[in-house]
Design an enzyme around this catalytic site. Structure first.
Site, short mmCIF file in Angstrom:
data_model
loop_
_atom_site.label_atom_id
_atom_site.label_comp_id
_atom_site.label_asym_id
_atom_site.label_seq_id
_atom_site.Cartn_x
_atom_site.Cartn_y
_atom_site.Cartn_z
CB CYS A 1 13.09 4.40 -14.27
SG CYS A 1 11.61 4.00 -13.32
CG ASN B 1 -11.89 -7.11 -8.43
OD1 ASN B 1 -12.35 -6.03 -8.79
ND2 ASN B 1 -11.12 -7.84 -9.20
CD GLU C 1 -8.58 -11.92 1.89
OE1 GLU C 1 -7.46 -11.84 2.42
OE2 GLU C 1 -8.76 -12.19 0.68
CB CYS D 1 -0.11 -12.37 -9.67
SG CYS D 1 0.10 -12.92 -7.96
#
Length: 431
Positions: free
Chosen positions: A87, A298, A314, A388
Site C-alpha cells: 500500500c 480554523n 481567503e 506543509c
C-alpha cells in the site's frame, strides 16, 4: 550523410555491495555513502548494514534496493499493517516513532538553519479522521476497495488500516459488503470517510446514475450504521441522502463544513497547532490580527476569542462564506472574512488601512512567495507561518529574515506519522 548520436546512458551494474546506513532522510529512506556520494536505500535504518543492489546511479547520488539485511537496528519496529510495503499510504511503519520524529526534525532544521525545539504530535495510530478509498469492480471479479499501490494506479484491497480513526477502521468491512451488493458497482469511483465532531460521514462518488433500489439500500445502510451519507454523481455536485450538516471542533469552537471542504486530517495535532499559534503570537485584547489563507476559520475564529479584531483572507469564495457563517454561529462579532487574490497587494485594501499587530498565514504547498513583500509592508510585530512544504517555507523565510525578522521558534508538526509528509510552524519576530 548526417549521423546522429544519442548520449550514452549511465549503466548501473547489478553488482551487490555491502553498505552501512548512517542516517535516515525525512521520507524514511536509509542514507549511506558509496563512491563519495549519498546512497538512498528504502527500508534500511541507521546502524543497519545490508547487501544492496544499485538501481539508479546519478552524478550527485544513487539509489539501491536491499538484497539482504545483515542486522537489525533497535529502532526497527514490526509494521502493524498487513498491507505495509505494498500500500502506498505509509512508508515508515518499520521505523520507531521517535526516530521518525528525529529525522523529520533534523531535515527541517537543516532547511531552516535553525534548531527545532518543539515537536507537536499526537497518537501515532488511529489518527486519520479522513480517508479516500478507491473503488473498482472488474468484470466477473469481486469489488476492489482500498488505497493505491506505491507508484501505481493498482488498488490494494484494504481489510484494515491502523492509522484510520477507530470508528472509520471498524466500518471498512461493512462498507465493502454494502457496496459489493449494489447493482451499479461498475459505476463506483471512490468512497470518502470523515470522522467529524457531528459523527461519521460517507461520501460516495459514482459515474452514472444509481438505481432507486441501490439508493434505498445505501440509505438503509446509513441509518443502520448511524452515519451521514452524501452522493457525488459529478465532481461539483453533492446530494444529501441522510444525516446532518457536519462540524468539527477547533479550540473549543464548533466549525461547520461541507463534506468536501478541507479539514486537517489529524485532529489531535490540529488542536495543539492552533493552541501553539495563539501562544506564539501572544494575542492580546488590544491586538489587530490578520489571518491569510484562512479557509473557513480554523485559526481565525480562535484568534477572535482573544484579539480586539481579526481579519481572515481567503482565495476560495465558498470558504469565505463558510467562515462568516461560523463566526455568527459562534457569536464572534469582531472578525471579518474577505475574498481576495492573495497575490495582489492586500495592504491597499480598506480593511488593512489601520495595519495589523500580528499576522498568521497557512498557505498551500506552493507557499506564499507573492505575499511576503505585502506582509513586510504591514510591519507586524510577530508572524506565525504554518507550512506543509518545508522547501517553500525556507524560501519564503528568507524574505522575512532579509527584512529584519528573526526566527525565534520552530516546530515540527507530526501531522502524518509513518509517512514522509513534513509539516511545520515558525514564529518570526521583528527585531
Amino acid at each position: 550523410m548526417a549521423q546522429f548520436y544519442s548520449a550514452k546512458r549511465r549503466v548501473t551494474t547489478r553488482q551487490i555491495i555491502t553498505v552501512k546506513v548512517n542516517d535516515l532522510d525525512s521520507f524514511g529512506q536509509g542514507v549511506a555513502r558509496h563512491n563519495g556520494k549519498a546512497l538512498f536505500i528504502p527500508g534500511l535504518l541507521p546502524e543497519e548494514s545490508a547487501e544492496v543492489i544499485i538501481t539508479e546511479d546519478k552524478k550527485q547520488f544513487a539509489r539501491a534496493r536491499v538484497s539482504r539485511r545483515l542486522n537489525d537496528s533497535p529502532e526497527r519496529e514490526t509494521p502493524r499493517c498487513p498491507h505495509f510495503g505494498v500500500c502506498g499510504g505509509c512508508q515508515q511503519q518499520h521505523v520507531s516513532i521517535a526516530l521518525q520524529q528525529r529525522s523529520k526534525s533534523a531535515a527541517l532544521a537543516r532547511l531552516m538553519k535553525h534548531e527545532v525545539k518543539d515537536i507537536i504530535a499526537g497518537a501515532p495510530w488511529g489518527y486519520r479522521r479522513r480517508a479516500r478509498l478507491s473503488l473498482n469492480c472488474p468484470p466477473d471479479k469481486p469489488l476492489q476497495m482500498g488505497f493505491r499501490k506505491a507508484g501505481s494506479s493498482d488498488i490494494v484491497n484494504v481489510e484494515q488500516c491502523p492509522v484510520l480513526a477507530p470508528q472509520l477502521a471498524a466500518l471498512l468491512p461493512r462498507i465493502r459488503a454494502c457496496l459489493a451488493s449494489l447493482h451499479g458497482t461498475r459505476h463506483l469511483g471512490h468512497v470518502e470517510l470523515v470522522q467529524a465532531g457531528s459523527g461519521t460521514l460517507m461520501i460516495l462518488r459514482h459515474t452514472a446514475p444509481l438505481s432507486a433500489a441501490d439508493k434505498e439500500k445505501l440509505e438503509r445502510f446509513s441509518h443502520s450504521e448511524g452515519l451521514s451519507l452524501f452522493l457525488a454523481p459529478f465532481s461539483e455536485i453533492l446530494e444529501t441522502v441522510s444525516g446532518e450538516a457536519p462540524w468539527y471542533d477547533s479550540h473549543g469552537l464548533r466549525l461547520a463544513f461541507s463534506p468536501r471542504d478541507f479539514i486537517q486530517v489529524n485532529e489531535a495535532v490540529n488542536q495543539q497547532m492552533v493552541a501553539r499559534a495563539l501562544e506564539w503570537l501572544d494575542v492580546r485584547a488590544e491586538d489587530r490580527v490578520l489571518d491569510l489563507f484562512c479557509g473557513m476559520g480554523n485559526f481565525t475564529l480562535p484568534l477572535a476569542t482573544r484579539a480586539a479584531s481579526v481579519v481572515g483572507v481567503e482565495g476560495v469564495p465558498a470558504l469565505v462564506e463558510k467562515g462568516r457563517e461560523n463566526a455568527i454561529r459562534n457569536g464572534l462579532h469582531n472578525v471579518t472574512f474577505f475574498h481576495e487574490n492573495l497575490e495582489e497587494d492586500v495592504t491597499k485594501q480598506p480593511w488593512a488601512k489601520n495595519g495589523f499587530d500580528k499576522v498568521l498565514l497557512d498557505p498551500a504547498r506552493a507557499g506564499a512567495t507573492g505575499v511576503m513583500r505585502h506582509i513586510i509592508k504591514l510591519k507586524p510585530i510577530r508572524i506565525v507561518y504554518v507550512s506543509c512544504n518545508p522547501a517553500t517555507l525556507a524560501r519564503d523565510s528568507e524574505a522575512l529574515v532579509n527584512a529584519g525578522y528573526e526566527v525565534t521558534r520552530l516546530a515540527m508538526l507530526d501531522m502524518f506519522p509513518h509517512t514522509g509528509h513534513l509539516e511545520s510552524m515558525v514564529l518570526f519576530e521583528r527585531m
